[in-house]
Design a protein around this motif. Structure first.
Motif, PDB file in Angstrom:
ATOM      1  N   GLU A 196      48.551  38.554  26.838  1.00 54.69           N
ATOM      2  CA  GLU A 196      48.679  37.568  25.754  1.00 54.69           C
ATOM      3  C   GLU A 196      48.480  38.181  24.363  1.00 54.69           C
ATOM      4  N   SER A 197      48.158  37.331  23.378  1.00 48.17           N
ATOM      5  CA  SER A 197      48.186  37.752  21.967  1.00 48.17           C
ATOM      6  C   SER A 197      46.860  38.364  21.504  1.00 48.17           C
ATOM      7  N   PRO A 198      46.878  39.586  20.947  1.00 48.25           N
ATOM      8  CA  PRO A 198      45.633  40.168  20.413  1.00 48.25           C
ATOM      9  C   PRO A 198      44.980  39.260  19.374  1.00 48.25           C
ATOM     10  N   LEU A 199      45.803  38.650  18.536  1.00 44.72           N
ATOM     11  CA  LEU A 199      45.233  37.840  17.456  1.00 44.72           C
ATOM     12  C   LEU A 199      44.567  36.574  17.989  1.00 44.72           C
ATOM     13  N   LEU A 200      45.212  35.945  18.961  1.00 45.62           N
ATOM     14  CA  LEU A 200      44.703  34.655  19.458  1.00 45.62           C
ATOM     15  C   LEU A 200      43.701  34.804  20.587  1.00 45.62           C
ATOM     16  N   HIS A 201      43.860  35.864  21.392  1.00 48.52           N
ATOM     17  CA  HIS A 201      43.163  35.854  22.689  1.00 48.52           C
ATOM     18  C   HIS A 201      42.178  36.988  22.930  1.00 48.52           C
ATOM     19  N   THR A 202      41.909  37.827  21.894  1.00 51.39           N
ATOM     20  CA  THR A 202      40.993  38.953  22.142  1.00 51.39           C
ATOM     21  C   THR A 202      39.588  38.463  22.472  1.00 51.39           C
ATOM     22  N   ARG A 203      39.071  37.519  21.694  1.00 50.96           N
ATOM     23  CA  ARG A 203      37.682  37.045  21.882  1.00 50.96           C
ATOM     24  C   ARG A 203      37.508  36.323  23.204  1.00 50.96           C
ATOM     25  N   THR A 204      38.581  35.730  23.665  1.00 52.27           N
ATOM     26  CA  THR A 204      38.471  34.876  24.844  1.00 52.27           C
ATOM     27  C   THR A 204      39.071  35.588  26.055  1.00 52.27           C
ATOM     28  N   LEU A 205      40.374  35.448  26.223  1.00 51.91           N
ATOM     29  CA  LEU A 205      41.007  35.927  27.451  1.00 51.91           C
ATOM     30  C   LEU A 205      40.935  37.453  27.635  1.00 51.91           C
ATOM     31  N   ILE A 206      41.271  38.221  26.594  1.00 52.12           N
ATOM     32  CA  ILE A 206      41.350  39.686  26.787  1.00 52.12           C
ATOM     33  C   ILE A 206      39.960  40.243  27.094  1.00 52.12           C
ATOM     34  N   ASP A 219      37.245  51.614  36.829  1.00 59.51           N
ATOM     35  CA  ASP A 219      36.309  52.368  35.996  1.00 59.51           C
ATOM     36  C   ASP A 219      36.804  52.582  34.580  1.00 59.51           C
ATOM     37  N   ALA A 220      38.023  52.173  34.269  1.00 59.33           N
ATOM     38  CA  ALA A 220      38.509  52.258  32.890  1.00 59.33           C
ATOM     39  C   ALA A 220      39.440  51.075  32.634  1.00 59.33           C
ATOM     40  N   VAL A 221      39.331  50.504  31.447  1.00 59.02           N
ATOM     41  CA  VAL A 221      40.194  49.373  31.064  1.00 59.02           C
ATOM     42  C   VAL A 221      40.656  49.616  29.633  1.00 59.02           C
ATOM     43  N   LYS A 222      41.926  49.358  29.378  1.00 60.90           N
ATOM     44  CA  LYS A 222      42.466  49.646  28.048  1.00 60.90           C
ATOM     45  C   LYS A 222      43.559  48.625  27.715  1.00 60.90           C
ATOM     46  N   THR A 223      43.486  48.020  26.525  1.00 63.78           N
ATOM     47  CA  THR A 223      44.526  47.076  26.097  1.00 63.78           C
ATOM     48  C   THR A 223      45.446  47.749  25.093  1.00 63.78           C
ATOM     49  N   LEU A 224      46.751  47.641  25.322  1.00 63.91           N
ATOM     50  CA  LEU A 224      47.755  48.219  24.430  1.00 63.91           C
ATOM     51  C   LEU A 224      48.541  47.091  23.756  1.00 63.91           C
ATOM     52  N   PRO A 225      48.396  46.932  22.433  1.00 65.84           N
ATOM     53  CA  PRO A 225      49.171  45.897  21.735  1.00 65.84           C
ATOM     54  C   PRO A 225      50.611  46.360  21.465  1.00 65.84           C
ATOM     55  N   PHE A 226      51.506  45.409  21.361  1.00 72.66           N
ATOM     56  CA  PHE A 226      52.905  45.723  21.009  1.00 72.66           C
ATOM     57  C   PHE A 226      53.539  44.476  20.403  1.00 72.66           C
ATOM     58  N   PRO A 232      53.759  33.643  20.991  1.00 73.70           N
ATOM     59  CA  PRO A 232      52.851  33.165  19.949  1.00 73.70           C
ATOM     60  C   PRO A 232      52.262  34.309  19.114  1.00 73.70           C
ATOM     61  N   THR A 233      52.361  34.212  17.810  1.00 72.60           N
ATOM     62  CA  THR A 233      51.950  35.195  16.776  1.00 72.60           C
ATOM     63  C   THR A 233      52.875  36.406  16.682  1.00 72.60           C
ATOM     64  N   CYS A 238      49.403  44.386  26.726  1.00 70.92           N
ATOM     65  CA  CYS A 238      49.213  44.571  28.163  1.00 70.92           C
ATOM     66  C   CYS A 238      47.860  45.256  28.336  1.00 70.92           C
ATOM     67  N   THR A 239      47.195  44.973  29.447  1.00 73.19           N
ATOM     68  CA  THR A 239      45.893  45.600  29.700  1.00 73.19           C
ATOM     69  C   THR A 239      45.979  46.409  30.987  1.00 73.19           C
ATOM     70  N   LEU A 240      45.604  47.692  30.876  1.00 77.73           N
ATOM     71  CA  LEU A 240      45.642  48.603  32.021  1.00 77.73           C
ATOM     72  C   LEU A 240      44.234  48.765  32.592  1.00 77.73           C
ATOM     73  N   ALA A 241      44.136  48.849  33.901  1.00 75.83           N
ATOM     74  CA  ALA A 241      42.864  49.152  34.554  1.00 75.83           C
ATOM     75  C   ALA A 241      43.094  50.321  35.500  1.00 75.83           C
ATOM     76  N   GLY A 242      42.189  51.292  35.456  1.00 73.88           N
ATOM     77  CA  GLY A 242      42.399  52.502  36.247  1.00 73.88           C
ATOM     78  C   GLY A 242      41.387  52.639  37.382  1.00 73.88           C
ATOM     79  N   LYS A 243      41.887  53.135  38.520  1.00 73.69           N
ATOM     80  CA  LYS A 243      41.017  53.435  39.665  1.00 73.69           C
ATOM     81  C   LYS A 243      40.876  54.954  39.706  1.00 73.69           C
TER      82      LYS A 243
END
Ligand code: SAM
Length: 287
Positions: A196-206, A219-226, A232-233, A238-243
């Motif tokens: 979802e949207s970095p502007l709208l959803h970082t505090r909540t969903l992300i 063991d690692a999580v990273k959000t990439l904005p585009f 919306p906005t 996308c958010t990546l999670a690594g094993k």
């Protein structure tokens, strides 16, 4: 179509007090599937538009941004992705990007609503060009159940290309689901989710996605904005999670010298997307 302005499609984001509109030439298709209302429009300037339950899913003109960023950062971060599964993604655009990687031996698309795929074949044939690739496999059913039944350690990359976290997609944004993904991934595996949207959803969903992915054992999580004009906005992520994977590095030479065409993704775009805006860093690292 909204009656706010005749001849325009408008999606209202009630909670945000905003909306997004496209000028329409014609409504091409409308049906109520067993899961959602599916509409296709022809727009004046963005090509075809797909709408599910009143929410914009994609347009001909700008879908490349989303589909490329949902695919290539994860696949170029993984050492050698061979088996990939897409949860959702019924328009087949992500599948097409995945199958550009010659090393991928098997790609599954697990979509709950077969009608989305059939209607995409009709109105977005350019997204469905890889559907007959012998490496492409389709399962029409619930991705949550499918992931519970997956053979442990059997996938290298899981891409969650879903609708917003309501209705059938709600359970795809949950610790329990991430736990099943963790089990289904081989060591060195990567999960990537539209977040979802970095502007709208970082505090909540992300923020919650990060917490849930870590709680599920990643063991690692990273959000990439585009950028994504029609969501919306106009800014998405996308958010990546690594094993057992460092998500801050990727196969830069392979990304730079990829033997296939992209419209947005390249090694520089990937590097840039790894840099988080200050407000996101703050929100995603605070206790
Ligand atoms: N790019 C789009 C966006 O972010 O708005 C998403 C595109 S794709 C059309 C999303 C798909 O996820 C839909 O076709 C929907 O049917 C599917 N979906 C939702 N929940 C699902 C679930 N539990 N299992 C499998 N597919 C699901």
């Amino acid at each position: 179509m909204s009656e706010i302005m005749p001849g325009w499609f408008t999606e209202i984001f009630q909670d945000e007090g905003t909306g997004f509109s496209l000028k329409i030439k014609a409504k091409l298709h409308e049906e109520q599937t067993p899961y959602q209302k599916l509409e296709i429009y022809d727009t004046e300037t963005f090509g075809k538009l797909m709408v599910l339950d009143g929410c914009v899913m994609l347009t001909t003109r700008d879908n490349f941004l989303y589909h490329e960023m949902m695919t290539h950062p994860a696949l170029f971060t993984h050492r050698n992705p061979k088996k990939v599964v897409i949860i959702g993604g019924g328009d087949c655009g992500t599948l097409k990007e995945v199958l550009k990687h010659e090393g991928v031996e098997e790609a599954w698309q697990v979509e709950i609503d077969e009608r989305v795929t059939r209607v995409s074949e009709q109105y977005f044939p350019e997204l469905c060009t890889a559907n007959d690739d012998p490496r492409a496999h389709f399962f029409f059913g619930d991705g949550i159940q499918w992931m519970q039944d997956a053979v442990p350690g059997s996938f290298d990359v899981i891409i969650v290309d879903s609708t917003d976290p309501v209705g059938p997609a709600e359970g795809l944004f949950a610790e329990d689901f991430y736990r099943t993904c963790m089990t289904a991934l081989a060591d060195g595996g990567i999960l990537v989710q539209q977040s979802e949207s970095p502007l709208l959803h970082t505090r909540t969903l992300i923020r919650k996605i990060h917490q849930d992915m870590l709680a599920a054992g990643f063991d690692a999580v990273k959000t990439l904005p585009f950028p994504q004009v029609v969501y919306p906005t106009g800014w998405w992520s996308c958010t990546l999670a690594g094993k057992g994977v460092d998500l801050d590095t990727f196969r830069e030479d392979d990304a730079e010298n990829r033997p296939f065409a992209t419209e947005y993704y390249n090694a520089g775009i990937h590097r840039g997307a790894l840099a988080l805006p200050e407000f996101m860093k703050r929100e995603l690292t605070r206790d």
